[in-house]
Design an enzyme around this catalytic site. Structure first.
Site, PDB file in Angstrom:
ATOM      1  N   ASP A 137       0.824  -1.205   0.000  1.00 35.81           N
ATOM      2  CA  ASP A 137       0.000   0.000   0.000  1.00 35.81           C
ATOM      3  C   ASP A 137       0.862   1.259   0.000  1.00 35.81           C
ATOM      4  O   ASP A 137       0.644   2.173  -0.805  1.00 35.81           O
ATOM      5  CB  ASP A 137      -0.911  -0.016   1.234  1.00 35.81           C
ATOM      6  CG  ASP A 137      -1.788   1.217   1.338  1.00 35.81           C
ATOM      7  OD1 ASP A 137      -2.962   1.123   0.989  1.00 35.81           O
ATOM      8  OD2 ASP A 137      -1.286   2.270   1.789  1.00 35.81           O
ATOM      9  N   VAL A 165      -5.198   2.266  -0.293  1.00 35.22           N
ATOM     10  CA  VAL A 165      -4.978   1.680  -1.619  1.00 35.22           C
ATOM     11  C   VAL A 165      -5.277   0.191  -1.587  1.00 35.22           C
ATOM     12  O   VAL A 165      -5.903  -0.352  -2.503  1.00 35.22           O
ATOM     13  CB  VAL A 165      -3.546   1.953  -2.115  1.00 35.22           C
ATOM     14  CG1 VAL A 165      -3.330   1.318  -3.487  1.00 35.22           C
ATOM     15  CG2 VAL A 165      -3.277   3.450  -2.190  1.00 35.22           C
ATOM     16  N   ASP A 166      -4.848  -0.486  -0.529  1.00 31.56           N
ATOM     17  CA  ASP A 166      -5.202  -1.900  -0.377  1.00 31.56           C
ATOM     18  C   ASP A 166      -6.712  -2.083  -0.388  1.00 31.56           C
ATOM     19  O   ASP A 166      -7.254  -2.912  -1.127  1.00 31.56           O
ATOM     20  CB  ASP A 166      -4.649  -2.445   0.945  1.00 31.56           C
ATOM     21  CG  ASP A 166      -3.222  -2.938   0.836  1.00 31.56           C
ATOM     22  OD1 ASP A 166      -2.782  -3.262  -0.285  1.00 31.56           O
ATOM     23  OD2 ASP A 166      -2.541  -3.008   1.873  1.00 31.56           O
ATOM     24  N   MET A 167      -7.409  -1.320   0.448  1.00 33.00           N
ATOM     25  CA  MET A 167      -8.854  -1.504   0.564  1.00 33.00           C
ATOM     26  C   MET A 167      -9.587  -1.030  -0.691  1.00 33.00           C
ATOM     27  O   MET A 167     -10.580  -1.635  -1.099  1.00 33.00           O
ATOM     28  CB  MET A 167      -9.364  -0.800   1.813  1.00 33.00           C
ATOM     29  CG  MET A 167      -8.862  -1.465   3.091  1.00 33.00           C
ATOM     30  SD  MET A 167      -9.527  -0.753   4.615  1.00 33.00           S
ATOM     31  CE  MET A 167      -8.574   0.756   4.706  1.00 33.00           C
TER      32      MET A 167
END
Length: 397
Positions: A137, A165-167
């Site tokens: 991320d 960004v991950d989520m």
């Protein structure tokens, strides 16, 4: 109650080979809507199982079942293949090339399951000069320009706190899978979906990219502010920080009247938004001086009355205690088998006045190994033999 939920994806089965946060968050969103998620986990466990005391795992593995397999062993690969054969969707977030080496790449899988919707999540995509690099991320925030656009002007760029960004990549994953399911209803065909952290991050910088192409300028970072507006940032009240967003001339007049700052409103060099932005430093200092004499609650009450965008700057404990959050029913408590009583935020997709409920807590590693293998047709003796050989790991009940 679970039986009252609208489980649109009930009957959709997903083989989830993912780990860490991005793809597991996406499969969680699908599981919340009723999909049967089988998490295929290596015998050492998902690397995020212990992160933040297990908080991440308690959230992103809800509404899933888990089986622990040593995919370096052929016997375990055969179990995984049987799961894939019965699945509508496969999700993986290995570094490109790794799952192919295990024998479960898209070209191989679609030979025995041509209807499979195969979703690959990675740091940089499946091709390109950076494709073999790992996905993180914070790296995506840095390379995409998000980090350069975040923080104070005279200090180093900073990482946005949550792993957005991950989520966000997980959200695109869930959207992509549902679009592919709709396509398959029309065509009968599966497809390969690619989602990457860098492309997710870049998609959120599209306005800044357009601005740069139009002007040649790089948008500066302004901390809690936003470069087109002023006063528009976090200010310190006497007891708590508050965000104040004066984005129009109408709001500027209301703001000055409400806080007895008409002397500022009457200044020609503060007349229009561009004027106020040009003298941002001076104006911010004057507004800060006025706000520092007041309590946050008083500021927020008065601003909300005028319609000016505002908020107290809450920590997470304050955020989940907001009366609005409680009345809306955004939160739930759960007696987790290992973490104890935990409070979590529900899936925010509210349909007909209901948020999706958690039907089952996040499972322990290998909790459903025996049940899943039994569903695949393995006898009790065969299951025990595979466990004894180290091909599978099961939690003892």
């Amino acid at each position: 109650m679970a039986e009252e939920q609208r489980l649109t994806l009930k009957g959709v089965s997903i083989a989830d080979f993912s780990h860490a946060l991005s793809a597991p968050y996406g499969s969680m969103l699908l599981g919340d809507q009723g999909a049967d998620i089988i998490k295929i986990e290596n015998p050492k466990g998902d690397i995020f199982r212990t992160l933040m005391g297990g908080a991440y795992a308690a959230v992103v593995h809800r509404n899933k079942r888990t089986i622990s397999l040593n995919l370096k062993m052929n016997e375990a690969k055969e179990v995984a293949r049987k799961i894939i054969e019965k699945s509508d969707v496969l999700i993986e977030n290995f570094t490109p090339g790794a799952i192919e080496r295990l024998g479960f790449g898209y070209d191989e899988v679609r030979k025995y399951n041509p209807r499979i919707i195969y979703c690959s999540v990675s740091g940089y995509g499946q091709t390109g000069p950076y494709s073999k690099l790992g996905g993180y991320d914070v790296v995506a925030q840095a390379i995409s320009g998000i980090m350069d656009n975040t923080g104070e002007r005279d200090r180093l760029p900073v990482r946005i706190g949550p792993s957005i960004v991950d989520m966000g990549t997980g959200m695109y994953l869930a959207m992509g899978v549902m679009l592919a399911l709709m396509d398959r209803e029309k065509t009968g065909k599966g497809q390969h979906i690619e989602i990457s952290l860098i492309e997710t991050a870049l998609s959120w910088m599209s306005a800044q990219a357009a601005y740069n192409s139009m002007t040649g300028e790089i948008p500066l970072r302004f901390g809690s502010g936003f470069f087109p507006f002023c006063p528009y940032k976090v200010y310190e009240a006497s007891d708590q920080c508050v965000f104040i967003g004066v984005s129009t001339n109408n709001f500027w007049e209301k703001f000055c009247k409400e806080f007895d700052l008409m002397n500022l409103y009457e200044r020609e060099d503060f007349r229009d938004p561009a004027d106020r932005v040009a003298k941002r430093d001076e104006l911010d200092e004057l507004v800060q001086d006025a706000m520092s004499k007041l309590k946050a609650g008083d500021i927020i009450d008065r601003l909300r009355k005028t319609g000016i965008p505002c908020s107290p700057v809450n920590n997470i404990q304050q955020a989940v205690a907001e009366p609005h959050v409680i009345e809306r029913g955004c939160l739930a408590e759960q007696d987790h088998p290992t973490a104890g009583k935990i409070k979590f935020v529900k899936n925010p997709i509210n349909r007909d006045g209901k948020f999706p409920e958690v039907r089952s807590p996040s499972p322990e590693m290998g909790q459903h190994t025996k049940d899943i293998m039994s569903e695949l047709g393995y006898s009790d003796d065969e299951i025990e033999t595979l466990i004894a050989a180290g091909a599978a790991v099961a939690q003892e009940k």
